[in-house]
Design a protein around this motif. Sequence first.
Motif, PDB file in Angstrom:
ATOM      1  N   MET A  51      24.413  -2.294 -18.053  1.00 38.01           N
ATOM      2  CA  MET A  51      24.078  -1.089 -18.799  1.00 38.01           C
ATOM      3  C   MET A  51      23.656   0.009 -17.822  1.00 38.01           C
ATOM      4  N   LYS A  52      24.188   1.201 -18.016  1.00 37.70           N
ATOM      5  CA  LYS A  52      23.873   2.323 -17.138  1.00 37.70           C
ATOM      6  C   LYS A  52      22.483   2.858 -17.432  1.00 37.70           C
ATOM      7  N   LYS A  53      21.836   3.345 -16.396  1.00 34.39           N
ATOM      8  CA  LYS A  53      20.476   3.878 -16.527  1.00 34.39           C
ATOM      9  C   LYS A  53      20.482   5.394 -16.605  1.00 34.39           C
ATOM     10  N   TYR A  54      21.575   5.958 -17.115  1.00 35.68           N
ATOM     11  CA  TYR A  54      21.656   7.404 -17.323  1.00 35.68           C
ATOM     12  C   TYR A  54      22.594   7.672 -18.493  1.00 35.68           C
ATOM     13  N   GLN A  55      22.480   8.880 -19.020  1.00 36.68           N
ATOM     14  CA  GLN A  55      23.328   9.278 -20.145  1.00 36.68           C
ATOM     15  C   GLN A  55      23.721  10.732 -19.945  1.00 36.68           C
ATOM     16  N   ILE A  56      24.989  10.996 -19.787  1.00 40.13           N
ATOM     17  CA  ILE A  56      25.486  12.355 -19.667  1.00 40.13           C
ATOM     18  C   ILE A  56      25.811  12.849 -21.070  1.00 40.13           C
ATOM     19  N   GLN A  57      25.336  14.025 -21.393  1.00 39.20           N
ATOM     20  CA  GLN A  57      25.551  14.580 -22.730  1.00 39.20           C
ATOM     21  C   GLN A  57      26.608  15.681 -22.645  1.00 39.20           C
ATOM     22  N   ASN A  58      27.800  15.384 -23.139  1.00 39.30           N
ATOM     23  CA  ASN A  58      28.890  16.358 -23.159  1.00 39.30           C
ATOM     24  C   ASN A  58      29.151  16.924 -24.547  1.00 39.30           C
ATOM     25  N   THR A  59      28.549  16.302 -25.553  1.00 37.94           N
ATOM     26  CA  THR A  59      28.811  16.727 -26.931  1.00 37.94           C
ATOM     27  C   THR A  59      27.493  16.880 -27.686  1.00 37.94           C
ATOM     28  N   GLU A 116      22.036  23.995 -30.073  1.00 41.39           N
ATOM     29  CA  GLU A 116      22.714  22.820 -29.529  1.00 41.39           C
ATOM     30  C   GLU A 116      21.649  21.824 -29.103  1.00 41.39           C
ATOM     31  N   GLU A 117      21.477  20.745 -29.856  1.00 44.11           N
ATOM     32  CA  GLU A 117      20.535  19.707 -29.438  1.00 44.11           C
ATOM     33  C   GLU A 117      21.265  18.762 -28.486  1.00 44.11           C
ATOM     34  N   HIS A 118      20.830  18.754 -27.222  1.00 45.19           N
ATOM     35  CA  HIS A 118      21.444  17.892 -26.217  1.00 45.19           C
ATOM     36  C   HIS A 118      20.831  16.493 -26.227  1.00 45.19           C
ATOM     37  N   HIS A 119      19.537  16.425 -26.372  1.00 45.56           N
ATOM     38  CA  HIS A 119      18.823  15.154 -26.476  1.00 45.56           C
ATOM     39  C   HIS A 119      17.770  15.342 -27.551  1.00 45.56           C
ATOM     40  N   GLY A 120      17.598  14.342 -28.375  1.00 40.96           N
ATOM     41  CA  GLY A 120      16.617  14.418 -29.453  1.00 40.96           C
ATOM     42  C   GLY A 120      16.966  13.443 -30.555  1.00 40.96           C
ATOM     43  N   LYS A 121      16.242  13.535 -31.644  1.00 42.48           N
ATOM     44  CA  LYS A 121      16.382  12.572 -32.738  1.00 42.48           C
ATOM     45  C   LYS A 121      17.804  12.536 -33.305  1.00 42.48           C
TER      46      LYS A 121
END
Length: 120
Positions: free
Chosen positions: A1-9, A22-27
């Motif tokens: 499992m990767k220890k990062y998350q790229i948010q493209n959407t 634009e919520e990039h990270h959140g609930k």
Amino acid sequence: MKKYQIQNTPYIVPTTDGKHIEEHHGKIATGNTEISIARMIAPPHWSEPFQTPEFDEYTYIITGKKQFIIEGDTIVLEAGQSIRIQKNARIQYSNPFDEPCEYLSVCLPAFTMEAVHREE
């Protein structure tokens, strides 16, 4: 499992007041309830009702200006400035100016409509 998350959407929050969110990270975007990070564009002459959120909010202005009324104090931030507003402060956000305001918002814990307590 990767220890990062790229948010493209990022999740584009539906609005009726012309504000772009634009919520990039959140609930909603990633299921994270600890923090939310959003890019927003407030159109000219936009405002929200007063609110008393249950979260700390950090705002960084990218372009334009944004007005805050916090516990009766009126503050205007410009590009390159930032602010931290503690939870349970009564606040109103607005852009009474003639140009759009682009900014980043970070909420701890994550933003939710149930925790914002907007006034009618």
